[in-house]
Design a protein around this motif. Structure first.
Motif, mmCIF file in Angstrom:
data_model
loop_
_atom_site.group_PDB
_atom_site.id
_atom_site.type_symbol
_atom_site.label_atom_id
_atom_site.label_comp_id
_atom_site.label_asym_id
_atom_site.label_seq_id
_atom_site.Cartn_x
_atom_site.Cartn_y
_atom_site.Cartn_z
ATOM 1 N N THR A 61 0.833 -1.320 -0.119
ATOM 2 C CA THR A 61 0.235 0.193 -0.158
ATOM 3 C C THR A 61 0.897 1.315 0.369
ATOM 4 O OG1 THR A 61 -0.286 0.443 2.451
ATOM 5 C CG2 THR A 61 -1.741 -0.970 1.244
ATOM 6 N N ARG A 62 0.645 2.299 -0.090
ATOM 7 C CA ARG A 62 0.896 3.556 -0.073
ATOM 8 C C ARG A 62 1.054 4.089 1.575
ATOM 9 N NH1 ARG A 62 -3.561 8.281 -1.297
ATOM 10 N NH2 ARG A 62 -4.094 7.264 0.587
ATOM 11 N N GLY A 129 -3.462 -2.001 7.498
ATOM 12 C CA GLY A 129 -3.471 -1.116 6.525
ATOM 13 C C GLY A 129 -4.641 -0.260 7.673
#
Ligand SMILES: [Zn+2]
Length: 322
Positions: A61-62, A129
């Motif tokens: 993920t970012r 996350g």
């Protein structure tokens, strides 16, 4: 609850202040000062890695990329040797549902006077996350270990160790020790030269002022070093959680990245706390961490790493490739 927490912080600060001046008061017990670590930087790094902007650092993920950028910037700034281009080495993760993801480990080294064997100091930087719009901050799990390993790396970059040290920030631990498994499957140097892995996972939430060290049961040669460390520790360091004696769930060997090293025959010591009510919840956040206890835990681990480095050749037996 909030009142109690504030009280606990104040009490911890008073105790820390007393301990700082205690040697003047009573000369009976001479305690060597623990290794100096930059506690302000450690604390700020914990805050940065567990911030909302890191989006829970889930693999792929970012937020994961943001955490990695922080690590790489700091390692480069401190002049550590990259063990892969730009310090990053990616690996493939095949999930149970047959989807394939990319994980990215961050790997750096400081050369010691003796480069024949190395000590790996590791922590996973990934977490869970964002789920249903809620950030799983993972302050304890495992921004705490990540910030500690980064702080140790910066410290050893300034004062070289006796033996070379690899500082490994693993991805994909929460998906099944993926980064650590990728590391031992394709190590940056022959695995027989890795004398030991010191793994940190959940080292901030010392709600009972206790932290565990696992590894002395399978590797009894670590026991004297751990006991000597416990004797000078500002927190309670307890050996255990490395056998099935209290049931398989209380055996932590396979519950974090040290499991991959153990499976490959590399001795390990794991440092971490017992599960707490915020474990794997969005509430595992920075505000719940007691600074004095976290710093105390990291100084304790730093002291163990220092002793291990100093006495490695007499303590940890050499292994041949297998
Ligand atoms: Zn963890």
């Amino acid at each position: 609850m909030i009142m109690n927490r504030h009280l606990a912080v104040v009490v911890a600060a008073l105790v820390a202040a007393f301990l700082a001046f205690a040697p003047c008061a009573g000369a009976q017990r001479v305690v060597r000062p623990l290794p100096a670590i930059d506690s302000a930087s450690l604390w700020n790094t914990l805050g940065a890695l567990s911030a909302d902007s890191m989006e829970g650092r889930r693999m792929g993920t970012r937020g994961s990329a943001a955490a990695r950028a922080l690590l790489v910037r700091r390692l480069a700034g401190a002049g550590l040797v990259p063990l892969a281009p730009g310090y990053v080495r990616s690996f493939e993760v095949k999930m149970r549902d047959t989807s394939v993801h990319e994980g990215v480990n961050v790997l750096a080294m400081v050369r010691g006077a003796d480069t024949s064997r190395v000590i790996v100091v590791s922590a996973h930087y990934d977490h869970l996350g964002v789920r249903d719009g809620q950030v799983f901050h993972g302050a304890d799990d495992n921004a705490s270990g990540t910030a500690a390993v980064l702080t140790l790396a910066e410290s050893y970059a300034r004062h070289a160790p006796r033996h070379s040290m690899i500082f490994a920030f693993f991805d994909g631990e929460e998906s099944g020790l993926r980064g650590a498994r990728a590391f031992v499957a394709a190590p940056p140097l022959p695995l027989a030269r890795v004398a030991a892995d010191v793994n940190l996972d959940m080292v901030a939430r010392l709600d009972k002022n206790e932290i565990y060290a696992a590894g002395a049961s399978p590797y009894p040669f670590f026991k004297p070093l751990l006991e000597a460390t416990a004797a000078v520790s500002p927190v309670k360091l307890i050996l255990g959680h490395d056998t099935d004696a209290r049931g398989p769930r209380e055996n932590w060997i396979q519950q974090s990245d040290q499991g991959a090293f153990y499976a490959a025959g590399v001795p390990f010591v794991y440092f971490g706390v017992e599960d707490h009510p915020d474990y794997h919840r969005p509430t595992d956040d920075f505000a719940k961490v007691n600074a004095a206890r976290y710093v105390g835990a990291v100084r304790t681990i730093a002291e163990f790493v220092r002793r291990l480095d100093q006495s490695l050749d007499s303590v940890v037996p050499a292994r041949t490739a297998r």
